[in-house]
Scaffold this motif. Structure first.
Motif, PDB file in Angstrom:
ATOM      1  N   GLY A  38      12.403 -27.421  32.656  1.00  0.00           N
ATOM      2  CA  GLY A  38      11.519 -27.782  31.570  1.00  0.00           C
ATOM      3  C   GLY A  38      11.026 -26.673  30.616  1.00  0.00           C
ATOM      4  O   GLY A  38      10.807 -27.145  29.383  1.00  0.00           O
ATOM      5  N   ALA A  39      10.873 -25.647  30.922  1.00  0.00           N
ATOM      6  CA  ALA A  39      10.523 -24.486  29.848  1.00  0.00           C
ATOM      7  C   ALA A  39      11.641 -24.436  28.912  1.00  0.00           C
ATOM      8  O   ALA A  39      11.460 -24.129  27.766  1.00  0.00           O
ATOM      9  N   LEU A  40      12.839 -24.438  29.377  1.00  0.00           N
ATOM     10  CA  LEU A  40      13.858 -24.228  28.201  1.00  0.00           C
ATOM     11  C   LEU A  40      13.910 -25.699  27.409  1.00  0.00           C
ATOM     12  O   LEU A  40      14.093 -25.237  26.011  1.00  0.00           O
ATOM     13  N   HIS A  41      13.565 -26.659  27.921  1.00  0.00           N
ATOM     14  CA  HIS A  41      13.566 -27.927  27.080  1.00  0.00           C
ATOM     15  C   HIS A  41      12.547 -27.857  26.155  1.00  0.00           C
ATOM     16  O   HIS A  41      12.688 -28.158  24.735  1.00  0.00           O
ATOM     17  N   GLN A  42      11.045 -27.631  26.462  1.00  0.00           N
ATOM     18  CA  GLN A  42      10.018 -27.184  25.744  1.00  0.00           C
ATOM     19  C   GLN A  42      10.409 -26.258  24.337  1.00  0.00           C
ATOM     20  O   GLN A  42       9.822 -26.499  23.512  1.00  0.00           O
ATOM     21  N   HIS A  43      11.031 -25.222  24.686  1.00  0.00           N
ATOM     22  CA  HIS A  43      11.177 -24.196  23.797  1.00  0.00           C
ATOM     23  C   HIS A  43      12.357 -24.689  22.746  1.00  0.00           C
ATOM     24  O   HIS A  43      12.173 -24.451  21.637  1.00  0.00           O
ATOM     25  N   PHE A  44      13.016 -25.432  23.270  1.00  0.00           N
ATOM     26  CA  PHE A  44      14.108 -26.144  22.270  1.00  0.00           C
ATOM     27  C   PHE A  44      13.367 -27.013  21.440  1.00  0.00           C
ATOM     28  O   PHE A  44      13.740 -27.269  20.333  1.00  0.00           O
ATOM     29  N   LEU A  45      12.465 -28.118  21.936  1.00  0.00           N
ATOM     30  CA  LEU A  45      11.805 -28.687  21.193  1.00  0.00           C
ATOM     31  C   LEU A  45      10.974 -28.187  20.182  1.00  0.00           C
ATOM     32  O   LEU A  45      10.792 -28.824  19.103  1.00  0.00           O
ATOM     33  N   LYS A  46      10.024 -27.197  20.747  1.00  0.00           N
ATOM     34  CA  LYS A  46       9.419 -26.483  19.706  1.00  0.00           C
ATOM     35  C   LYS A  46      10.173 -25.925  18.579  1.00  0.00           C
ATOM     36  O   LYS A  46       9.572 -25.722  17.531  1.00  0.00           O
ATOM     37  N   ASP A  47      11.252 -25.547  18.837  1.00  0.00           N
ATOM     38  CA  ASP A  47      12.321 -25.025  17.611  1.00  0.00           C
ATOM     39  C   ASP A  47      12.806 -26.052  16.793  1.00  0.00           C
ATOM     40  O   ASP A  47      13.367 -25.839  15.427  1.00  0.00           O
ATOM     41  N   HIS A  48      13.224 -27.384  17.349  1.00  0.00           N
ATOM     42  CA  HIS A  48      14.028 -28.073  16.666  1.00  0.00           C
ATOM     43  C   HIS A  48      13.631 -29.648  16.459  1.00  0.00           C
ATOM     44  O   HIS A  48      13.957 -30.580  15.639  1.00  0.00           O
TER      45      HIS A  48
ATOM     46  N   SER B 296       8.076 -32.959  16.693  1.00  0.00           N
ATOM     47  CA  SER B 296       7.433 -34.047  16.830  1.00  0.00           C
ATOM     48  C   SER B 296       7.267 -34.576  18.124  1.00  0.00           C
ATOM     49  O   SER B 296       6.529 -35.600  18.645  1.00  0.00           O
ATOM     50  N   LEU B 297       8.239 -34.060  19.171  1.00  0.00           N
ATOM     51  CA  LEU B 297       8.479 -34.438  20.535  1.00  0.00           C
ATOM     52  C   LEU B 297       7.759 -33.541  21.450  1.00  0.00           C
ATOM     53  O   LEU B 297       7.790 -33.857  22.642  1.00  0.00           O
ATOM     54  N   THR B 298       7.111 -32.568  21.042  1.00  0.00           N
ATOM     55  CA  THR B 298       6.284 -31.495  21.969  1.00  0.00           C
ATOM     56  C   THR B 298       5.040 -31.278  21.297  1.00  0.00           C
ATOM     57  O   THR B 298       4.654 -31.399  19.888  1.00  0.00           O
ATOM     58  N   ASP B 299       4.026 -30.897  22.053  1.00  0.00           N
ATOM     59  CA  ASP B 299       2.740 -30.343  21.699  1.00  0.00           C
ATOM     60  C   ASP B 299       2.728 -29.014  21.489  1.00  0.00           C
ATOM     61  O   ASP B 299       1.713 -28.211  21.287  1.00  0.00           O
ATOM     62  N   CYS B 300       3.622 -28.054  21.878  1.00  0.00           N
ATOM     63  CA  CYS B 300       3.802 -26.774  21.818  1.00  0.00           C
ATOM     64  C   CYS B 300       4.252 -26.496  20.352  1.00  0.00           C
ATOM     65  O   CYS B 300       5.098 -26.946  20.024  1.00  0.00           O
ATOM     66  N   ASP B 301       3.693 -25.282  20.065  1.00  0.00           N
ATOM     67  CA  ASP B 301       3.699 -25.104  18.528  1.00  0.00           C
ATOM     68  C   ASP B 301       3.517 -23.419  18.593  1.00  0.00           C
ATOM     69  O   ASP B 301       3.550 -22.766  19.588  1.00  0.00           O
ATOM     70  N   GLN B 302       3.359 -22.797  17.457  1.00  0.00           N
ATOM     71  CA  GLN B 302       2.995 -21.568  17.298  1.00  0.00           C
ATOM     72  C   GLN B 302       1.753 -20.852  18.014  1.00  0.00           C
ATOM     73  O   GLN B 302       1.322 -19.891  18.431  1.00  0.00           O
ATOM     74  N   THR B 303       0.841 -21.971  18.137  1.00  0.00           N
ATOM     75  CA  THR B 303      -0.423 -21.564  19.005  1.00  0.00           C
ATOM     76  C   THR B 303      -0.743 -22.065  20.194  1.00  0.00           C
ATOM     77  O   THR B 303      -1.140 -21.548  21.185  1.00  0.00           O
TER      78      THR B 303
ATOM     79  N   PRO C  26       4.271 -23.081  25.900  1.00  0.00           N
ATOM     80  CA  PRO C  26       4.887 -23.659  26.551  1.00  0.00           C
ATOM     81  C   PRO C  26       4.225 -23.166  28.111  1.00  0.00           C
ATOM     82  O   PRO C  26       3.910 -24.022  28.993  1.00  0.00           O
ATOM     83  N   SER C  27       3.857 -21.932  28.118  1.00  0.00           N
ATOM     84  CA  SER C  27       3.268 -21.436  29.516  1.00  0.00           C
ATOM     85  C   SER C  27       1.907 -22.220  29.821  1.00  0.00           C
ATOM     86  O   SER C  27       1.437 -22.491  30.647  1.00  0.00           O
ATOM     87  N   GLU C  28       1.038 -22.512  28.592  1.00  0.00           N
ATOM     88  CA  GLU C  28       0.079 -23.243  28.683  1.00  0.00           C
ATOM     89  C   GLU C  28       0.166 -24.658  29.270  1.00  0.00           C
ATOM     90  O   GLU C  28      -0.435 -24.804  30.056  1.00  0.00           O
ATOM     91  N   TYR C  29       1.257 -25.154  28.606  1.00  0.00           N
ATOM     92  CA  TYR C  29       1.341 -26.430  29.119  1.00  0.00           C
ATOM     93  C   TYR C  29       1.666 -26.615  30.567  1.00  0.00           C
ATOM     94  O   TYR C  29       1.290 -27.468  31.357  1.00  0.00           O
ATOM     95  N   PHE C  30       2.687 -25.709  31.129  1.00  0.00           N
ATOM     96  CA  PHE C  30       3.274 -25.684  32.409  1.00  0.00           C
ATOM     97  C   PHE C  30       2.159 -25.101  33.407  1.00  0.00           C
ATOM     98  O   PHE C  30       2.232 -25.646  34.538  1.00  0.00           O
TER      99      PHE C  30
END
Length: 226
Positions: A187-197, A200-207, A210-214
């Motif tokens: 999931g960490a790989l997926h969230q980093h991918f979503l964050k970059d590409h 709109s499909l993730t709540d992770c961003d510059q602030t 993914p560590s906070e979410y997991f």
């Protein structure tokens, strides 16, 4: 930790390569520049011919180290997981509080990667992008069962088991420790991918990283507030 890491050689299953790339300057150049080239053009467009042109070497010399680009990708991803494993072990070994240990582990396994000067020929930041974008191509193949039997994914699986054990230490009654541990790594790989590409499909961003979410996901699943 850097001092401790400098005393270790990252060991990769010798069935993945024909000649250990760590054994020569050419082998190290193959690893260094394959990471850069895959990051630049993508694994699908990557060829040994293009790599040879980049490093000024014959294509045939690369085949003396790896019999296919698939094996090279397996090597790179295995190296990445082993590098993370070393960091995980050395960062958590002397921690006695299981909650703090698990939180530390999650942070290490899901964070944005920073450069490590211990390994001069490998840019871990760029390698992490390669793993985020290309790791699934190393196992979504018809040969995955045979390669798994031969131990090609043993480092990744060992990392999942380490996280599994930390989850059990926090809550020994939790019913899905393997599933939760593998969900964190994949999931960490997926969230980093979503964050970059696909922002709109993730709540992770510059602030929100993914560590906070997991951390929230894992400790909530274990019925512990985090």
């Amino acid at each position: 930790m850097k001092y401790l890491l400098s005393n270790f050689k990252i060991d990769i299953n010798d069935k993945i390569y024909l000649k250990d790339p760590e054994s020569s300057d050419l082998g190290k150049r193959i690893i260094e520049h394959s990471i850069l080239l895959i990051d630049d053009i993508g694994f699908d467009n990557f060829t040994f011919k293009k790599l040879g042109a980049l490093i000024g070497s014959n294509e045939s010399s690369i085949y003396r180290y790896f019999d296919s680009k698939h094996k090279l990708l397996l090597y790179l991803t295995s190296w990445y997981w082993a590098w993370l494993e070393y960091q995980l072990v050395f960062s958590t070994t002397n921690m006695s509080n299981p909650n703090e240990k698990l939180e530390k582990a999650i942070n290490i396994l899901t964070r944005i990667i920073e450069s490590d000067s211990t390994f001069k020929h490998i840019d871990e930041v760029i390698l992490s992008r390669v793993v985020i974008n290309e790791y699934s191509k190393s196992y979504l193949t018809k040969e995955v069962d045979a390669e798994n039997k031969d131990g090609y994914f043993s480092i990744y699986k060992r990392l999942v088991i380490r996280l599994h054990d930390m989850i059990i230490d926090v809550n020994p009654n939790y019913k899905f420790p393997h599933s939760l541990a593998s969900t964190v790594l994949e999931g960490a790989l997926h969230q980093h991918f979503l964050k970059d590409h696909f922002k709109s499909l993730t709540d992770c961003d510059q602030t929100v990283q993914p560590s906070e979410y997991f951390n929230h996901l894992v400790f909530s699943a274990l019925n512990l507030k985090k």
